[in-house]
Design a protein around this motif. Structure first.
Motif, PDB file in Angstrom:
ATOM      1  N   GLU A   1       0.815  -1.217   0.000  1.00 42.52           N
ATOM      2  CA  GLU A   1       0.000   0.000   0.000  1.00 42.52           C
ATOM      3  C   GLU A   1       0.847   1.264   0.000  1.00 42.52           C
ATOM      4  O   GLU A   1       0.380   2.346  -0.359  1.00 42.52           O
ATOM      5  N   TYR A   2       2.136   1.161   0.391  1.00 39.59           N
ATOM      6  CA  TYR A   2       3.025   2.316   0.369  1.00 39.59           C
ATOM      7  C   TYR A   2       3.780   2.444  -0.947  1.00 39.59           C
ATOM      8  O   TYR A   2       4.400   3.475  -1.209  1.00 39.59           O
ATOM      9  N   SER A   3       3.764   1.403  -1.752  1.00 38.96           N
ATOM     10  CA  SER A   3       4.592   1.350  -2.947  1.00 38.96           C
ATOM     11  C   SER A   3       3.982   2.136  -4.102  1.00 38.96           C
ATOM     12  O   SER A   3       2.762   2.186  -4.272  1.00 38.96           O
ATOM     13  N   ALA A   4       4.847   2.722  -4.923  1.00 41.77           N
ATOM     14  CA  ALA A   4       4.390   3.388  -6.138  1.00 41.77           C
ATOM     15  C   ALA A   4       3.948   2.368  -7.181  1.00 41.77           C
ATOM     16  O   ALA A   4       3.282   2.720  -8.156  1.00 41.77           O
ATOM     17  N   PHE A   5       4.306   1.111  -6.962  1.00 38.05           N
ATOM     18  CA  PHE A   5       3.965   0.040  -7.910  1.00 38.05           C
ATOM     19  C   PHE A   5       3.139  -1.034  -7.213  1.00 38.05           C
ATOM     20  O   PHE A   5       3.369  -2.230  -7.387  1.00 38.05           O
TER      21      PHE A   5
ATOM     22  N   GLN B   1      -2.711   9.792  -5.573  1.00 34.22           N
ATOM     23  CA  GLN B   1      -3.304   8.493  -5.868  1.00 34.22           C
ATOM     24  C   GLN B   1      -4.643   8.288  -5.168  1.00 34.22           C
ATOM     25  O   GLN B   1      -5.321   7.297  -5.422  1.00 34.22           O
ATOM     26  N   GLY B   2      -5.036   9.219  -4.293  1.00 39.26           N
ATOM     27  CA  GLY B   2      -6.282   9.068  -3.552  1.00 39.26           C
ATOM     28  C   GLY B   2      -6.252   7.924  -2.565  1.00 39.26           C
ATOM     29  O   GLY B   2      -7.269   7.262  -2.334  1.00 39.26           O
TER      30      GLY B   2
ATOM     31  N   PHE C   1      -5.706   8.021   0.691  1.00 35.15           N
ATOM     32  CA  PHE C   1      -6.105   8.308   2.059  1.00 35.15           C
ATOM     33  C   PHE C   1      -7.620   8.397   2.191  1.00 35.15           C
ATOM     34  O   PHE C   1      -8.300   8.966   1.331  1.00 35.15           O
ATOM     35  N   GLU C   2      -8.122   7.857   3.300  1.00 39.05           N
ATOM     36  CA  GLU C   2      -9.560   7.871   3.562  1.00 39.05           C
ATOM     37  C   GLU C   2      -9.987   9.228   4.103  1.00 39.05           C
ATOM     38  O   GLU C   2      -9.411   9.723   5.084  1.00 39.05           O
ATOM     39  N   ASP C   3     -10.966   9.842   3.463  1.00 39.29           N
ATOM     40  CA  ASP C   3     -11.537  11.128   3.890  1.00 39.29           C
ATOM     41  C   ASP C   3     -10.429  12.135   4.182  1.00 39.29           C
ATOM     42  O   ASP C   3     -10.271  12.603   5.313  1.00 39.29           O
ATOM     43  N   PRO C   4      -9.633  12.502   3.161  1.00 35.80           N
ATOM     44  CA  PRO C   4      -8.482  13.390   3.404  1.00 35.80           C
ATOM     45  C   PRO C   4      -8.859  14.762   3.937  1.00 35.80           C
ATOM     46  O   PRO C   4      -8.076  15.382   4.662  1.00 35.80           O
TER      47      PRO C   4
END
Length: 373
Positions: free
Chosen positions: A61-65, A305-306, A308-311
């Protein structure tokens, strides 16, 4: 300037190379690291086990790929690292290459940007904090590979700097030329270095203020849902501890513009009154500058990338981190200014000696002295 006039500078640069073997050693170390890592990715591309990135990441989930598998990602990364190794060879070989210097330096910058922007992320910085807190369980194979990639392109960057110095007639050890650049003078470096240092102190305090607020019971910038979840897991106390470590570390940045960053204070037994070695300040500050920059870039990428939940409701959890690249750039600038202020005469080219200091305007020395007082 004619070729005849340039000849003494070229001879001085070549003599500096022979007398100062460290630049050449760094250059070939970059070649070895990039080649080894490129071949490792060839191994993974051919089906070998242990690929650390993309969908195989320990925390994808942290990766750009995040959704890219080894079969597609490993060949591209192998190509990138092997091409970087080829550029590193051209940088490390003595003399000037037929490939234009801007092309070689641009390729180096592209390699660095790819690693810092897409491969490395905040986990390097986070794991450093965990190490200080004696928590080693978070260190995994992906983080180890991120560190190796950053070290490899860091060596490549140092080799590129040496190449640029060598091909412009500058001393490969100190970077000085016979013409003094005003922005590198003691007076100028003291001025812009102070601004950079204060910026590098202020930015992490913005981040720390949100974590301290949570630990004190104020849900600053987070939703009620996130607030309750954090309380149950006691995340806010742990977050405040990490933020405090970061804030204390940022305050050390003041040493780059204060006397205690040049001479050990009286309360340090055995060291009091002695001059602080340049490397003791420059190396840690440079490493932190790289780590906070990569962490900030990751948060910016995840925002786009969107992820985050409810930014909007939880801005306090993610927005302060997006200004970390400013922290990293300011810290790097403050560190460079510290180096310019404190560097003495070069042992290899002789520039920067007493005659050079005397040639500087009187206010340069006055500014430097008053700042240390």
């Amino acid at each position: 300037m004619t070729r005849v006039e340039n000849a003494p500078l070229r001879r001085a640069a070549r003599a500096g190379d022979r007398a100062h073997g460290r630049p050449a050693l760094i250059g070939w170390a970059a070649v070895a690291a990039l080649t080894a890592y490129g071949l490792a990715h060839v191994h993974w591309a051919l089906g070998g086990s242990g690929f650390p990135f993309g969908a195989a990441d320990a925390n994808p989930e942290y990766s750009a790929f995040e959704h890219v598998g080894r079969d597609r990602l490993a060949p591209w990364m192998a190509t990138g690292f092997l091409l970087s190794a080829a550029v590193a060879v051209l940088l490390a070989l003595p003399g000037r290459r037929r490939v234009p210097t801007p092309v070689l330096l641009g390729a180096t910058g592209l390699s660095v940007a790819a690693v810092l922007g897409a491969i490395a992320d905040f986990r390097i910085l986070g794991n450093l904090a965990y190490v200080f807190m004696l928590r080693f369980s978070a260190i995994n194979w992906t983080v180890v590979n991120q560190v190796f990639a950053v070290v490899a392109v860091g060596l490549m960057t140092m080799s590129a700097v040496t190449y640029q110095r060598r091909t412009t007639g500058a001393c490969t050890a100190c970077g000085r030329t016979d013409s003094r650049a005003d922005w590198t003078s003691r007076e100028s470096a003291a001025r812009w270095g102070r601004r950079a240092a204060y910026t590098a102190v202020a930015v992490p305090l913005v981040y720390a203020s949100t974590r301290w607020a949570w630990a004190l019971g104020y849900p600053l910038g987070i939703s009620d849902k996130m607030w309750e979840e954090g309380k149950e897991d006691k995340l806010w106390l742990f977050g405040a501890a990490l933020a405090t470590m970061g804030a204390l570390g940022s305050l050390l940045t003041l040493g780059l513009v204060q006397r205690w960053g040049e001479v050990f204070p009286r309360w340090i037994p055995g060291l009091r009154g002695r001059r602080v070695p340049l490397a003791l300040a420059i190396v840690p500050a440079s490493l932190v500058a790289v780590m906070v920059t990569t962490a900030g870039i990751m948060y910016i990428r995840l925002h786009f990338q969107g992820a985050f939940e409810d930014p909007a409701a939880n801005w306090g959890a993610t927005v302060p981190e997006t200004i970390w690249p400013v922290w990293g750039a300011a810290l790097a600038a403050a560190t460079l200014a510290y180096y310019f202020r404190r560097r003495g005469a070069c042992k290899h080219c002789g520039r920067g000696g007493p005659q050079a200091v005397a040639a500087e305007p009187a206010q340069d020395l006055d500014s430097n002295s008053s700042m240390r007082a």
